[in-house]
Scaffold this active site. Structure first.
Site, short mmCIF file in Angstrom:
data_model
loop_
_atom_site.label_atom_id
_atom_site.label_comp_id
_atom_site.label_asym_id
_atom_site.label_seq_id
_atom_site.Cartn_x
_atom_site.Cartn_y
_atom_site.Cartn_z
N ASN A 179 38.50 -15.69 130.95
CA ASN A 179 39.43 -14.74 130.39
C ASN A 179 38.96 -14.50 128.80
O ASN A 179 39.64 -15.29 128.02
CB ASN A 179 40.94 -15.18 130.54
CG ASN A 179 41.84 -14.25 129.81
OD1 ASN A 179 41.66 -13.39 129.44
ND2 ASN A 179 43.31 -14.85 129.78
N TRP A 180 38.44 -13.27 128.62
CA TRP A 180 37.99 -13.13 127.23
C TRP A 180 39.08 -12.83 126.24
O TRP A 180 39.05 -12.87 125.05
CB TRP A 180 36.95 -12.19 127.06
CG TRP A 180 35.61 -12.58 127.77
CD1 TRP A 180 35.28 -13.71 128.47
CD2 TRP A 180 34.49 -11.65 127.67
NE1 TRP A 180 34.17 -13.52 128.67
CE2 TRP A 180 33.24 -12.59 128.26
CE3 TRP A 180 34.23 -10.40 127.13
CZ2 TRP A 180 32.21 -11.90 128.44
CZ3 TRP A 180 33.02 -9.89 127.21
CH2 TRP A 180 31.93 -10.78 128.04
N LYS A 181 40.34 -12.36 126.77
CA LYS A 181 41.47 -12.03 125.86
C LYS A 181 40.98 -10.88 124.96
O LYS A 181 39.99 -10.19 125.45
CB LYS A 181 42.24 -13.29 125.41
CG LYS A 181 42.49 -14.23 126.15
CD LYS A 181 43.35 -15.47 125.68
CE LYS A 181 43.48 -16.80 126.70
NZ LYS A 181 44.46 -17.42 126.18
N HIS B 258 49.59 -12.78 133.25
CA HIS B 258 49.39 -13.83 132.23
C HIS B 258 50.54 -14.23 131.53
O HIS B 258 51.27 -13.32 130.92
CB HIS B 258 48.12 -13.38 131.74
CG HIS B 258 47.63 -14.61 130.53
ND1 HIS B 258 48.38 -15.00 129.40
CD2 HIS B 258 46.43 -15.46 130.92
CE1 HIS B 258 47.54 -15.93 128.93
NE2 HIS B 258 46.47 -16.33 129.78
N GLU C 46 50.93 -14.56 128.36
CA GLU C 46 50.89 -13.92 127.24
C GLU C 46 51.29 -12.41 127.48
O GLU C 46 51.96 -11.68 126.84
CB GLU C 46 49.42 -13.66 126.63
CG GLU C 46 49.12 -15.04 125.88
CD GLU C 46 47.50 -15.23 125.92
OE1 GLU C 46 46.72 -14.24 126.07
OE2 GLU C 46 47.17 -16.42 125.72
N GLU D 125 48.78 -21.92 135.10
CA GLU D 125 48.59 -22.09 133.65
C GLU D 125 49.82 -22.64 132.77
O GLU D 125 50.72 -21.77 132.48
CB GLU D 125 48.11 -20.91 133.00
CG GLU D 125 46.76 -20.37 133.75
CD GLU D 125 46.01 -19.38 132.79
OE1 GLU D 125 44.73 -19.62 132.41
OE2 GLU D 125 46.64 -18.47 132.13
N GLY E 270 45.58 -22.41 124.84
CA GLY E 270 44.85 -22.49 123.71
C GLY E 270 45.45 -23.21 122.76
O GLY E 270 45.50 -23.13 121.34
N SER F 23 43.30 -24.77 128.23
CA SER F 23 42.28 -25.76 127.62
C SER F 23 41.44 -26.42 128.50
O SER F 23 41.08 -27.54 128.16
CB SER F 23 43.31 -26.79 126.76
OG SER F 23 44.01 -26.06 125.73
N GLY G 207 39.27 -19.84 125.84
CA GLY G 207 38.47 -20.31 124.46
C GLY G 207 37.15 -20.55 125.00
O GLY G 207 36.27 -20.07 124.42
P1 PGA Z 1 42.46 -21.27 127.18
O1 PGA Z 1 43.30 -20.14 127.90
O2 PGA Z 1 41.59 -21.68 128.02
O3 PGA Z 1 42.07 -21.03 125.79
O4 PGA Z 1 43.62 -22.45 126.95
C1 PGA Z 1 43.26 -19.85 129.33
C2 PGA Z 1 44.04 -18.53 129.56
O5 PGA Z 1 44.89 -18.18 128.73
O6 PGA Z 1 43.72 -18.21 130.59
#
Ligand code: PGA
Length: 247
Positions: free
Chosen positions: A9-11, A94, A96, A165, A171, A209, A231
Site C-alpha cells: 500500500n504505497w499510500k 482503510h 485512514e 490492520e 505506521g 508495521s 512503509g
Molecule cells: P504500515 O501500513 O505497514 O506502514 O504500518 C500498513 C497499512 O496502512 O496498510
C-alpha cells in the site's frame, strides 16, 4: 495450499521516477515461484505502473474507489475506470479513509460491492484503535466492521480479501505480535465460516508495521494468509524480503 498474498500500500507516496525505480527493483528480485504479489498505487500512477508491470507476476491495485457507478461525483474515481487501467485489487475501508474521510461501515460495504461488481477484488480493511483495544472491544469492533460487508455482499463475500490492520500498529513500528494477530484472524475466520462454506479460501491479510524482520513469524500463523504492507513496501529490498518470507 493457497498462495499467500503480499500487497503493498504505497499510500500518498511516489512520483514517476521513484515508482519506476521501485518497480524495476521489485521486478529484478521477484521470482516466478513467488507468492501472489500486488502493489496498490495512487490512482494517477495506475497507467504508468500498468505499463511497467505488463507481463510480470506483480499485480496492480488501487487504494480507494467511489461507491457510485458513474455520474456527478466530482473528484471521485469509478471502479470501472480502475479496471480499465489494470487494477486487480482495490483497498476499501482503510483506517485512514475511515478516520480522515469519515467512511462508515455501510459506505465501506457499498464500496466493496461496487468493486466486486466490476470484477475487481476488494481488500477490505478492519481494525480497532488503541482505545478500543484497551477497552477490551477489539472483537466487537472488527466483527461489526466485517458484518456490514457480509450483510451487503451475501454469498459474494467469498470473493473478498480481508485485511486485519490494528490502527495502533499502522505506521508506528509497533506491530501486533504474531499471537495477537492470529487471535483476531481466528475470530474473523469463524465469522466468515458462519457466512459462507468457502471461508477457508478467503485470504486474511495482516497489516500494521509488518516488515522484513517480523514478516516470517506473522506469516507462519495458521490464519494469516499474507500481508498489507505500507512503509516497508516503499523499499524494494524490504518488500522483496517479505515476499520471500511468504513464498
Ligand atoms: P504500515 O501500513 O505497514 O506502514 O504500518 C500498513 C497499512 O496502512 O496498510
Amino acid at each position: 495450499m493457497k498462495k499467500k498474498l503480499i500487497a503493498g500500500n504505497w499510500k500518498m507516496n511516489g512520483n514517476l521516477a521513484a515508482n519506476e525505480a521501485l518497480l524495476k527493483g521489485l521486478l529484478t528480485g521477484v521470482g516466478q515461484d513467488a507468492c501472489q504479489v500486488a502493489v496498490c498505487v495512487p490512482s494517477v500512477y495506475l497507467a504508468q505502473c500498468q505499463t511497467l508491470l505488463a507481463g510480470s507476476v506483480i499485480e496492480l491495485g488501487a487504494q480507494d474507489v467511489s461507491a457510485h457507478e458513474s455520474g456527478a461525483y466530482t473528484g471521485e474515481i469509478a471502479s470501472a475506470m480502475l479496471k480499465e487501467f489494470g487494477a486487480r485489487f482495490v483497498i476499501v475501508g482503510h483506517s485512514e479513509r475511515r478516520q480522515y474521510h469519515a467512511e462508515t461501515d455501510e459506505l465501506v460495504a457499498a464500496k466493496a460491492q461496487r468493486v466486486l461488481s466490476s470484477g475487481i477484488t476488494p481488500i477490505v480493511c478492519v481494525g480497532e484503535t488503541l482505545a478500543e483495544r484497551e477497552a477490551g472491544k477489539t472483537e466487537e469492533v472488527v466483527k461489526r466492521q466485517l458484518a456490514a460487508v457480509i450483510h451487503t455482499n451475501g454469498h459474494c463475500i467469498s470473493e473478498v480479501v480481508v485485511a486485519y490492520e490494528p490502527v495502533w500498529a499502522i505506521g508506528t513500528g509497533l506491530s501486533a505480535t504474531a499471537e495477537q494477530a492470529q487471535q483476531v484472524h481466528a475470530v474473523l475466520r469463524a465469522q466468515l465460516k458462519a457466512a459462507t462454506p468457502n471461508a477457508d479460501r478467503i485470504k486474511l491479510l495482516y497489516g500494521g508495521s509488518m516488515n522484513a524482520a517480523n514478516a516470517k513469524s506473522l506469516l507462519a500463523q495458521p490464519d494469516i494468509d499474507g500481508g498489507l504492507i505500507g512503509g516497508a513496501a516503499l523499499k524494494a529490498q524490504d518488500f522483496l524480503t517479505i515476499i520471500a518470507a511468504a513464498s
